[in-house]
Design a protein around this motif. Structure first.
Motif, short mmCIF file in Angstrom:
data_model
loop_
_atom_site.label_atom_id
_atom_site.label_comp_id
_atom_site.label_asym_id
_atom_site.label_seq_id
_atom_site.Cartn_x
_atom_site.Cartn_y
_atom_site.Cartn_z
N SER A 134 0.85 -1.18 0.00
CA SER A 134 0.00 0.00 0.00
C SER A 134 0.89 1.24 0.00
CB SER A 134 -0.92 0.01 1.22
OG SER A 134 -1.78 1.12 1.20
N ALA A 135 0.37 2.35 -0.52
CA ALA A 135 1.15 3.59 -0.57
C ALA A 135 0.21 4.78 -0.49
CB ALA A 135 1.98 3.66 -1.85
N VAL A 158 4.74 4.15 2.64
CA VAL A 158 4.68 2.87 1.95
C VAL A 158 4.60 1.75 2.99
CG1 VAL A 158 5.77 1.34 0.26
CG2 VAL A 158 6.09 3.81 0.08
N GLY A 159 3.63 0.84 2.81
CA GLY A 159 3.50 -0.33 3.66
C GLY A 159 4.03 -1.57 2.96
N PHE A 160 4.65 -2.48 3.74
CA PHE A 160 5.30 -3.66 3.17
C PHE A 160 4.73 -4.94 3.77
CE2 PHE A 160 8.27 -0.24 2.53
CZ PHE A 160 8.84 -0.50 1.30
N LEU A 186 -1.88 -4.30 5.26
CA LEU A 186 -2.92 -4.50 4.26
C LEU A 186 -3.34 -3.19 3.58
CD1 LEU A 186 -5.29 -7.06 6.03
CD2 LEU A 186 -3.41 -7.51 4.46
N GLN A 187 -3.46 -2.14 4.37
CA GLN A 187 -3.99 -0.89 3.82
C GLN A 187 -3.53 0.29 4.64
OE1 GLN A 187 -5.03 0.73 1.03
NE2 GLN A 187 -6.56 -0.88 0.81
N LEU A 188 -3.24 1.40 3.96
CA LEU A 188 -2.92 2.68 4.61
C LEU A 188 -4.00 3.68 4.26
CD1 LEU A 188 0.87 2.97 3.66
CD2 LEU A 188 -0.01 2.41 5.91
#
Length: 1393
Positions: A134-135, A158-160, A186-188
């Motif tokens: 997610s970004a 940014v999520g990893f 999962l989600q930002l």
């Protein structure tokens, strides 16, 4: 005004981003292109050899279709985010990401538009195997007073899959990394500050929420904003000094463990909410039962909604505190919240520790705080339905949910129920648009004045749900909650709908009220067209049809549009219906839109447009003052004025007007203030210009000058406060408008005075009219030059314009330049049509002098008699000042006209082939271009023309000499003859010598022969550098270089050519030939040097010529002075780049021995390539000092070989030189029997060949090899090839004739051995028996196979034996053998005689 989809940005190169993120798609594209057409390979070096291999079998059709789909739908597989301020876009996939930033650029149509270009690209993963999930692009508010409320910079979150959340700058610099949970992100989602619309609405805090498979983490926005600012400052300081280390403030966050739910796919954080007392009691009863205790005030809660499965939608409530905070205690609530046990200092600050600490962090992950359990309060249970996404409305009251059944469900967030469902939207993407009503657009009604402010009430807010169905390729806009569909667009099946749901972080209730940039609530990214679009929805679409006057107006506008499209013969009825429709429309904005569409119609006659506009104006004026919309009335009145102006101009152009009879030449001379000789010269120049500038132009039957449709006329002009202005239109449209006004006047077909009066009374300024008049005159050059009467018409028109009130200010200072005439001169200076510009300048000069004289007479008549002399002096000075500017312009335009005529002249060349570089057209000239081209600009233009015509340097020299000859007929023949001697192509020069001579006379300094040759030399080598295969360009460049007489210029140009274009290729060729040890093949030459083997041979030969010229120039420059570069008086104000000749004169002195050293190497390389020698490593001929000195700056002092050379090197050099001599003699005399071939062998494909034997002797001198050895070898090779007459001449240069005689004796023996032993004739055998035994034995030891030419007559051999006897001393050991040979030769020749 209906719903509309608008493009506001484009992608500069979206395919580059795709190829970076999906490398396999790029490889498929390349291989596919090679399979389609291997011959159309863009790069032979990479593709050419692979194309020869066998092609792989084609893949199955299903896989091909899948690949094709992936190439268009690749954006669906990416993580995509766009900043709401449209200043950054992120596209990520797996470990890679591309950051795109907007830039203003001009499109192909010349319009300025915003384009997304790649600002940064790279890999974001730190840990192995982690991928982006997610970004977000969050713009952060500026803290500066000057830019309050504006975005300062944009942070990328940014999520990893590893659980890390990382924060980056726009340039990809990592600011902060957080491991808040070990499960994948999962989600930002983000929430920014919004001013509450009503006092009762709870003020929401900013936050960043992170969804994990079983947890939600919310980071306080204030804490995050401060931390990111500190991190960014840290990066800036570290980049500046490298020592700063400021610990950023701790990051505060909450972590909730979500319970009683199977799977979570998406979430939304609604924010803080407060229950009503009834809802509080209902909730307490549901949770605690009948005996639950009720608190006095409802608590504040943070509401979270998740979508997934079991339950399909889950509602979670996290208590904020035990008491409800009042409005005045908000600050206290925030303070207590910061000290709450649920807040934790964020751990794992990466990037701000020492190296040892970083290693420790990498080995051991930071401590992860446990989550606070949070049970689901209630949900929408549906065991078979799985939620896919949720999107919260801007006012936090509604949410839209998509599921795997292809449904879109609308939720009431407060009540927790589903209130609407849409079917048939599988894989749907959703977003929201919130529109605020514009109070100015309400229907103006007659109301009583209210002392209590605005009687219309506050602005209303409408919300629209946007649904993109990729399976159908349709974008729909729905009015919520139960409203209809208000818009639908076909947009393609591969788009992505982006709805950020937030704006700028870091604002508060004060800063958010200041200026804010435009933010886009919703965006549609289309990868196929490479565009970014947004949806514009008018507020009135949210209103029901019964209550909306706007809806009725829209209906009338649609009806009007349909009426305008119909073709009806009854125009009167159509006009009546149009009037009724436009008068029925209520909204002023819609009425204005309707009138614009009527005036833009091409089917309505002019009378209809005028009547409709007049009726509308009359109706508006008859309304009561309170209900009149001033803006609409002004708009209609202005359009009516334009229609009246159009009608007046049309009437003037259609009148049958007869002007005075055409002027004679004498009258024209008087009009232009020229004497007869000057007029004849002007006419002759223009006649030549017309002949050489006849350009074929396409004209269509409907293109008529002076005709302009009323629709176009209205588009070009606009009124601003009773002043008529021209809109920003293109040059062609500007000329069309000017033609409508003035074309008939310039042809004498319309009254000039009436036209000027009409245009002046309409509000057009004289300056604008002058600009229009000149644009027509300068653009219609061909028609104007064919009609001499137009000059008189222009004179009349210009005189009338100049006498208008504000044209020439009478109070203007007589010592300064008039802005009016300066405007006209500037137009002439900028024009590329030099013939029309020169004529207009003559007319302008004449009118200016006439007006100046009139003003002087008026001033003189008002002056007292005692001041007569002073008045005359003042007027004369004022006249002289402006006259000088006109005279200067006339001289410049005349020069430019002559130059333009020359550059457009062509010789009828019958060349075998012409390069594409020579086929490119030359740009047209203007005085402005010449003034901005620098001192060498004029010579540069002529050099480009000479290159295109492929003229020899001799032609330039002969044309220059012709100026000194009295009889002009002889030199022409001399030029033609001289040119044909040099050029191998026949060419009819025509008037080119005359034009060249005229150009030389006009530009004696700028086109001085050395200057011209220098520019031609440079132009040819520049063009050769573009296409090195065209070796003839380089050869021609060297020819021009040799024709430069001044050694200072010659030295500088040669040195600049070497440093700029040659030394890199020369060094590449050296290393390549040294590596392969022979003349390299074509493929290797192309790969390393960038040209074919044939071109490389010519290149090395030209390099040798250049180095020799450079050495000669260095010797000669001491005997002559550097040239003085003058400029013609008319061109002293030239500005621009420094000229080539000036640069050449600034070059340093060369180091002669170093140039000579390079010349030796170049000779070696040229010999290897010219004769395709093998087993030769050029650098092996030089020692370490010699090798190190190569390719260094020729002006530097280098350590060169000196003293005695190692015998081993001398031996290798001697073998090489003997090999060169042998190859040269063989190349020249191997086909000696064929006279034609022997003559052709002297020249190479690109010019005259070197005299290799002489060059070899010269090389021997410099390489410390015995010159006599080379000369003897040369003599031996000549006799070996049977060219005895040349051998006899070459013997004269040999010093050690005794050794030479011994060598020739052996050669004689080989010839006799071939004649006696190998022919096997009876006479030969008998003769052999009679010879002395010693001679027989010696002859049998000879090997005639070494002879290159065995067909030598015996008489020639007899001469050779006699020559050997002459050279051998009597005491020599082989003298007796030579005497026997004489007898044997005589014996052989007797029978034959």
């Amino acid at each position: 005004m209906a719903c509309a989809i608008v493009q506001f940005c484009y992608f500069q190169d979206l395919q580059a981003a795709r190829d970076f993120l999906f490398p396999h798609l790029r490889e498929e594209t390349l291989s596919g292109a090679a399979r389609l057409d291997p011959s159309k390979s863009t790069n032979w070096e990479d593709d050419g050899w692979g194309a020869w291999e066998e092609t792989e079998p084609q893949e199955p059709e299903e896989e091909g279709n899948t690949s094709k789909t992936q190439k268009t739908s690749w954006l669906q597989d990416c993580v995509l985010s766009l900043s709401p301020t449209n200043d950054l876009m992120v596209i990520a996939r797996e470990q890679k990401a591309v950051f795109l930033v907007p830039k203003w650029k001009y499109s192909d149509k010349g319009k300025e538009e915003m384009q997304f270009a790649v600002g940064w690209s790279g890999s974001l993963n730190v840990e192995e195997g982690e991928c982006v999930t997610s970004a977000l692009c969050i713009p952060l508010a500026s803290q500066k007073r000057s830019s309050t409320g504006r975005p300062d910079w944009t942070c990328i979150v940014v999520g990893f899959t590893s659980g890390y959340v990382r924060f980056y700058t726009e340039s990809g610099v990592l600011l902060l990394a957080q491991l808040l949970n070990e499960d994948p992100v999962l989600q930002l989602k983000c929430r920014t500050y919004e001013i509450p619309r009503h006092p009762g609405v709870t003020e929401q805090n900013e936050e960043l929420s992170i969804l994990y498979p079983a947890a939600i983490v919310t980071i306080d926005g204030f804490s995050l904003f401060q931390s990111l600012r500190a991190c960014r400052n840290q990066v800036a300081k570290a980049a500046a000094s490298g020592n700063e280390n400021i610990q950023p403030p701790p990051l505060a966050y909450k972590k909730w463990g979500l319970q009683d739910i199977d799977t979570i796919i998406d979430h939304t954080s609604v924010g803080i909410m407060t229950l009503s007392p009834f809802d509080q009691m209902k909730t307490a009863s549901n949770i605690g039962g009948f005996n639950a205790a009720i608190k006095n005030s409802p608590p504040a809660m943070s509401q979270y909604i998740t979508v997934g499965s079991n339950p399909f939608t889950g509602f979670f409530y996290a208590l904020e505190g035990s008491t409800q905070p009042l409005l005045s205690h908000v600050a206290l609530a925030v303070a207590s919240k910061l000290t709450s046990a649920l807040f934790n200092a964020a751990s794992g600050w990466l990037g701000w520790k020492s190296k040892h600490e970083e290693e420790a962090v990498q080995k051991q992950k930071p401590k992860v705080e446990p989550a606070t359990p949070l049970a689901v309060r209630f949900g929408l249970p549906d065991s078979r339905r799985h939620g896919e996404s949720i999107c919260l409305s801007p006012c936090n009251t509604l949410a839209a949910v998509t599921d795997d059944f292809g449904r879109v469900i609308l939720l009431d967030v407060t009540r927790g129920i589903a209130i609407r469902m849409w079917k048939g939207y599988r894989d749907a993407q959703i977003g929201w648009i919130q529109i605020v009503e514009d109070l100015h657009e309400r229907v103006p009604e007659k109301v009583d004045f209210s002392p209590f402010g605005n009687t219309q009430g506050p602005s209303r807010v409408a919300q629209f749900l946007v649904i993109y169905a990729p399976r159908r390729g349709i974008l729909e806009v729905w009015s919520t909650q139960q409203g209809p569909r208000v818009g639908a667009f076909n947009v393609g099946k591969h788009c992505r709908l982006l709805y950020p749901g937030y704006k700028i972080m870091g604002l508060n209730n004060v800063t958010s009220q200041s200026w804010q940039p435009q933010t886009y609530q919703i965006c549609l990214v289309d990868p196929v067209s490479g565009s970014v679009k947004t949806v514009n929805v008018p507020f009135h679409l949210a209103l029901s049809d019964k209550k909306s006057e706007r809806a009725k107006d829209i209906h009338l506008v649609k009806k009007l549009a349909a009426l305008l499209k119909t073709k009806s013969p009854y125009l009167d009825l159509v006009e009546t219906e149009i009037k009724e429709l436009i008068l029925d429309i209520k909204y002023p904005a819609t009425k204005k839109q309707a009138l614009e569409s009527i005036l833009a119609s091409e089917r309505l006659p002019f009378s209809c447009l005028r009547n409709v506009t007049q009726t509308l104006v009359d109706t508006l004026k008859n309304q009561e003052l309170e209900s009149i919309d001033e803006g609409l009335l002004q708009f209609c009145a202005n359009k009516l004025k334009l229609l009246h102006l159009y009608e007046s101009v049309n009437q003037l152009n259609s009148l049958d007007f007869h002007s005075d009879p055409p002027f004679a030449d004498n009258d024209l001379a008087v009009l232009l203030r020229l004497d007869e000789k000057e007029l004849l010269k002007l006419q002759a120049l223009l006649e030549k210009y017309k002949q050489e500038n006849t350009r074929t132009t396409v004209r269509f039957s409907h293109d008529k000058d002076g005709v302009l449709p009323v629709k176009t006329f209205l588009e070009y002009l606009e009124y601003e406060k009773d002043v008529l202005n021209i809109k920003k239109i293109s040059e062609e449209e500007y000329v069309a408008l000017g033609s409508f006004f003035f074309w008939k006047c310039l042809h004498g077909e319309s009254s000039t005075e009436d036209m000027c009066h009409t245009l002046e009374s309409a509000g057009l300024s004289p300056q604008l009219l002058l600009s229009l008049l000149l644009s027509v005159w300068l653009s219609k050059e061909k028609e104007i030059l064919d009609q001499s009467q137009s000059v008189c018409c222009l004179h009349t028109m210009l005189s009338l314009l100049s006498r208008m009130k504000v044209a020439i200010d009478e109070t203007w200072d007589s010592q300064s330049v008039s802005p009016w005439w300066q405007q006209m001169r500037m137009a002439c200076i900028q024009s590329e049509n030099n013939g029309a510009a020169l004529l207009s300048a003559h007319v302008g000069h004449s009118v200016a002098a006439q007006i100046s004289n009139n003003m002087t007479e008026k001033k003189f008549s008002q002056t007292a008699l005692g001041a007569d002399s002073e008045a005359l002096t003042d007027s004369w000075e004022a006249l002289s000042l402006d006259t000088e500017y006109w005279k200067l312009l006339l001289k410049q335009l005349e020069d430019c006209l002559i130059l333009q005529t020359l550059l457009h002249s062509k010789g009828n060349a019958q060349t075998s082939r012409m390069s594409s570089l020579q086929a490119e057209p030359l740009p047209r000239l203007s005085v402005k271009k010449l003034l901005e081209g620098g001192k060498g600009g004029i010579a540069d233009h002529v050099a480009k023309w000479i290159f295109k015509q492929d003229f020899s340097p001799v032609l330039l020299k002969l044309a220059a000499k012709e100026r000194d000859v009295e009889n002009p007929d002889e030199p022409k023949e001399g030029i033609n003859r001289g040119f044909l001697e040099v050029s191998e192509v026949e060419m009819d020069l025509g008037v080119i010598p005359d034009l060249l001579r005229l150009a030389y006379e006009q530009f004696p300094c700028s086109l001085e022969l050395d200057v011209l040759h220098a520019h031609c030399c440079w132009e040819c080598v520049v063009q050769w550098n573009k296409d090195p295969e065209e070796a003839r360009f380089f050869v021609r460049s060297i020819e021009h270089l040799k024709h430069i007489l001044n050694a200072h210029v010659q030295n500088g140009i040669a040195l600049m050519m070497w440093n700029t274009f040659l030394v890199k290729r020369f060094s590449a060729a050296t290393y390549l030939m040294d590596k392969v040890g022979k003349a390299p093949k074509d493929r290797l030459c192309r790969r390393d040097v960038g040209m074919s083997d044939t071109a490389m041979t010519s290149f090395l030969g030209c390099c040798l010529d250049l180095l020799q010229t450079l050495m000669e120039a260095d010797v000669n420059r001491d005997e002559m002075q550097a040239p003085v570069l003058d400029t013609e008086d008319a061109w002293l104000s030239v500005e621009g780049p420094i000229s080539i000749v000036e640069l050449a004169l600034e070059q340093k002195h060369i180091h002669y021995p170093l140039v000579e050293h390079h010349s030796l190497l170049c000779s070696v390389l040229y010999a290897v390539m010219r004769f395709s020698l093998k087993t030769v490593k050029p650098l092996s001929l030089f020692d370490s000092k010699g090798k190190n000195a190569f390719f260094k700056d020729l002006t530097s002092i280098q350590l060169l070989p000196s003293g005695e050379m190692d015998p081993n090197f001398i031996s290798v050099r001697q073998q090489f030189l003997l090999k060169v001599v042998s190859a040269a003699v063989q190349a020249q005399h191997s086909g000696a029997k064929d006279k034609d071939s022997s003559e052709e062998a002297v020249t190479t494909p690109f010019g005259k060949d070197q005299d290799w034997p002489v060059l070899a002797v010269d090389l021997a001198h410099h390489l410390q090899v015995s010159e006599d050895v080379v000369r003897r070898h040369y003599v031996g090779e000549l006799y070996n090839h049977g060219v005895d007459h040349l051998g006899e001449e070459a013997i004269l240069q040999v010093h050690d004739k005794e050794v030479l005689a011994s060598q020739l004796l052996v050669l004689t023996g080989q010839r006799l051995a071939h004649a006696l032993l190998h022919t096997q004739t009876k006479e030969g055998m008998e003769l052999l028996a009679r010879l002395p035994p010693t001679l027989c034995t010696w002859l049998k030891a000879m090997d005639p196979q070494d002879l290159q030419n065995t067909e030598v007559p015996i008489a020639t051999t007899a001469k050779l034996v006699n020559k050997v006897i002459e050279l051998l001393p009597e005491k020599h050991g082989q003298y007796s053998l030579a005497l026997h040979l004489i007898e044997a030769v005589e014996a052989i020749s007797l029978p034959s005689s």
